[in-house]
Write an enzyme that holds these catalytic residues in place. Sequence first.
Site, PDB file in Angstrom:
ATOM      1  N   LYS A  29      14.362   7.221   2.296  1.00 48.17           N
ATOM      2  CA  LYS A  29      13.854   6.267   3.296  1.00 48.17           C
ATOM      3  C   LYS A  29      14.965   5.471   3.996  1.00 48.17           C
ATOM      4  O   LYS A  29      14.698   4.809   5.000  1.00 48.17           O
ATOM      5  CB  LYS A  29      12.871   5.287   2.646  1.00 48.17           C
ATOM      6  CG  LYS A  29      11.727   5.920   1.847  1.00 48.17           C
ATOM      7  CD  LYS A  29      10.700   6.530   2.732  1.00 48.17           C
ATOM      8  CE  LYS A  29       9.501   7.109   2.009  1.00 48.17           C
ATOM      9  NZ  LYS A  29       8.574   6.146   1.459  1.00 48.17           N
ATOM     10  N   ALA A  59       8.000   1.438   2.149  1.00 43.22           N
ATOM     11  CA  ALA A  59       8.320   1.556   3.577  1.00 43.22           C
ATOM     12  C   ALA A  59       8.496   3.029   3.905  1.00 43.22           C
ATOM     13  O   ALA A  59       8.732   3.859   3.016  1.00 43.22           O
ATOM     14  CB  ALA A  59       9.588   0.792   3.912  1.00 43.22           C
ATOM     15  N   ASP A  60       8.380   3.329   5.179  1.00 44.80           N
ATOM     16  CA  ASP A  60       8.627   4.700   5.640  1.00 44.80           C
ATOM     17  C   ASP A  60      10.099   4.897   6.001  1.00 44.80           C
ATOM     18  O   ASP A  60      10.633   5.991   5.853  1.00 44.80           O
ATOM     19  CB  ASP A  60       7.726   5.011   6.833  1.00 44.80           C
ATOM     20  CG  ASP A  60       6.268   4.885   6.440  1.00 44.80           C
ATOM     21  OD1 ASP A  60       5.851   5.620   5.525  1.00 44.80           O
ATOM     22  OD2 ASP A  60       5.566   4.024   6.991  1.00 44.80           O
ATOM     23  N   THR A  94       0.845  -1.195   0.000  1.00 45.28           N
ATOM     24  CA  THR A  94       0.000   0.000   0.000  1.00 45.28           C
ATOM     25  C   THR A  94       0.881   1.246   0.000  1.00 45.28           C
ATOM     26  O   THR A  94       1.950   1.249   0.624  1.00 45.28           O
ATOM     27  CB  THR A  94      -0.887   0.008   1.267  1.00 45.28           C
ATOM     28  OG1 THR A  94      -1.692  -1.158   1.258  1.00 45.28           O
ATOM     29  CG2 THR A  94      -1.794   1.241   1.304  1.00 45.28           C
ATOM     30  N   GLY A  95       0.410   2.301  -0.669  1.00 44.18           N
ATOM     31  CA  GLY A  95       1.137   3.580  -0.633  1.00 44.18           C
ATOM     32  C   GLY A  95       1.431   4.093  -2.032  1.00 44.18           C
ATOM     33  O   GLY A  95       1.135   3.433  -3.031  1.00 44.18           O
ATOM     34  N   SER A  96       2.052   5.278  -2.073  1.00 43.12           N
ATOM     35  CA  SER A  96       2.256   5.937  -3.362  1.00 43.12           C
ATOM     36  C   SER A  96       3.257   5.181  -4.234  1.00 43.12           C
ATOM     37  O   SER A  96       3.126   5.161  -5.466  1.00 43.12           O
ATOM     38  CB  SER A  96       2.724   7.380  -3.144  1.00 43.12           C
ATOM     39  OG  SER A  96       3.916   7.401  -2.385  1.00 43.12           O
ATOM     40  N   ASP A 125       6.225  -4.093  -1.524  1.00 48.09           N
ATOM     41  CA  ASP A 125       5.624  -3.006  -0.737  1.00 48.09           C
ATOM     42  C   ASP A 125       6.654  -1.902  -0.513  1.00 48.09           C
ATOM     43  O   ASP A 125       7.860  -2.126  -0.641  1.00 48.09           O
ATOM     44  CB  ASP A 125       5.131  -3.569   0.619  1.00 48.09           C
ATOM     45  CG  ASP A 125       4.131  -2.645   1.299  1.00 48.09           C
ATOM     46  OD1 ASP A 125       3.832  -1.551   0.768  1.00 48.09           O
ATOM     47  OD2 ASP A 125       3.639  -3.018   2.384  1.00 48.09           O
ATOM     48  N   GLY A 184       0.767   4.730   5.854  1.00 46.07           N
ATOM     49  CA  GLY A 184      -0.551   4.714   5.209  1.00 46.07           C
ATOM     50  C   GLY A 184      -1.607   3.999   6.045  1.00 46.07           C
ATOM     51  O   GLY A 184      -2.767   3.894   5.618  1.00 46.07           O
ATOM     52  N   GLU A 243      -0.288  -5.565   5.857  1.00 43.83           N
ATOM     53  CA  GLU A 243       1.034  -5.611   5.223  1.00 43.83           C
ATOM     54  C   GLU A 243       1.931  -6.618   5.937  1.00 43.83           C
ATOM     55  O   GLU A 243       2.652  -7.384   5.292  1.00 43.83           O
ATOM     56  CB  GLU A 243       1.670  -4.219   5.259  1.00 43.83           C
ATOM     57  CG  GLU A 243       0.959  -3.225   4.346  1.00 43.83           C
ATOM     58  CD  GLU A 243       1.460  -1.798   4.484  1.00 43.83           C
ATOM     59  OE1 GLU A 243       1.178  -1.007   3.580  1.00 43.83           O
ATOM     60  OE2 GLU A 243       2.117  -1.462   5.490  1.00 43.83           O
TER      61      GLU A 243
HETATM   62  C1  5RP Z   1       1.515   1.976   4.252  1.00 38.88           C
HETATM   63  C2  5RP Z   1       2.987   1.846   4.244  1.00 38.88           C
HETATM   64  C3  5RP Z   1       3.729   2.409   3.077  1.00 38.88           C
HETATM   65  O1  5RP Z   1       4.507   1.400   2.518  1.00 38.88           O
HETATM   66  C4  5RP Z   1       4.623   3.521   3.548  1.00 38.88           C
HETATM   67  O2  5RP Z   1       3.850   4.473   4.232  1.00 38.88           O
HETATM   68  C5  5RP Z   1       5.350   4.175   2.366  1.00 38.88           C
HETATM   69  O3  5RP Z   1       4.445   4.898   1.606  1.00 38.88           O
HETATM   70  P1  5RP Z   1       4.853   5.655   0.279  1.00 38.88           P
HETATM   71  O4  5RP Z   1       5.138   4.601  -0.735  1.00 38.88           O
HETATM   72  O5  5RP Z   1       3.631   6.469  -0.064  1.00 38.88           O
HETATM   73  O6  5RP Z   1       6.055   6.511   0.558  1.00 38.88           O
HETATM   74  O7  5RP Z   1       3.604   1.296   5.123  1.00 38.88           O
HETATM   75  O8  5RP Z   1       0.952   1.495   5.434  1.00 38.88           O
END
Ligand code: 5RP
Length: 219
Positions: free
Chosen positions: A121, A83-84, A28-30, A81, A97, A103
């Site tokens: 990141k 990550a932050d 999930t996420g951009s 996926d 997100g 996840e």
């Molecule tokens: C969602 C997440 C996302 O992977 C994380 O927030 C990264 O998001 P983005 O790809 O928008 O930078 O853990 O729960």
Amino acid sequence: MEASDKKRNAAKAALEFIQPGMILGVGTGSTVDFLIEMLPVIRDKIDRVVSSSKASTKLLEEHGFEVATLNEVGDYDIYVDGADESNKRLQLIKGGGGALTREKILAAAARRFICIVDDSKLVGMLGKFPLPIEVLPMAQEMVSRRLVKMRGQPVWREGFITDNGNHILDVHDLQITNPLEMEARINRIPGVVTVGIFAERTADILLIGEDSGVREMRV
Ligand code: 5RP
């Protein structure tokens, strides 16, 4: 280069790891949104898809994919996926997100976990990004008090309800010197559904979008 271009490049690099007949887990996420937009190009390779959130399911369906449940597919091939934060051991903070619980489940069930990020990141020590924790609403205050005892500053993500009907606490100022130990410790607090530290199940491969291209790190 913009962060969004780096994310798109990392997502594109992940496509190379998807082999014919594979079952794919989608985060999930951009960054993952870029991946989903590219998936129709390799549609024939993908056997089935599982999703970590209502938002990703919706986007997958908009791109013509039927989404299976994890119960239908069991342990499966590959999870992609974002990550932050990630450290060099590919231990992660996730949940920006709010989809961290599903996840973590999809990451645990996957034989391979590929994490796609832009280079902002990658960190020396996890914890600058406020640590997301999904909690049962009735336990929110109790869990918050426990986190304050651990020297964290929990902030309720007001107005946000997870796909599982729960709340999120974003915990500032935690010194995550030992991610494995911190993950286990927070997991033990009654009322915690999921902590956004992914240290027990790290990523296997990190694809980092940088100005010069996409760098690959492995554990
Ligand atoms: C969602 C997440 C996302 O992977 C994380 O927030 C990264 O998001 P983005 O790809 O928008 O930078 O853990 O729960």
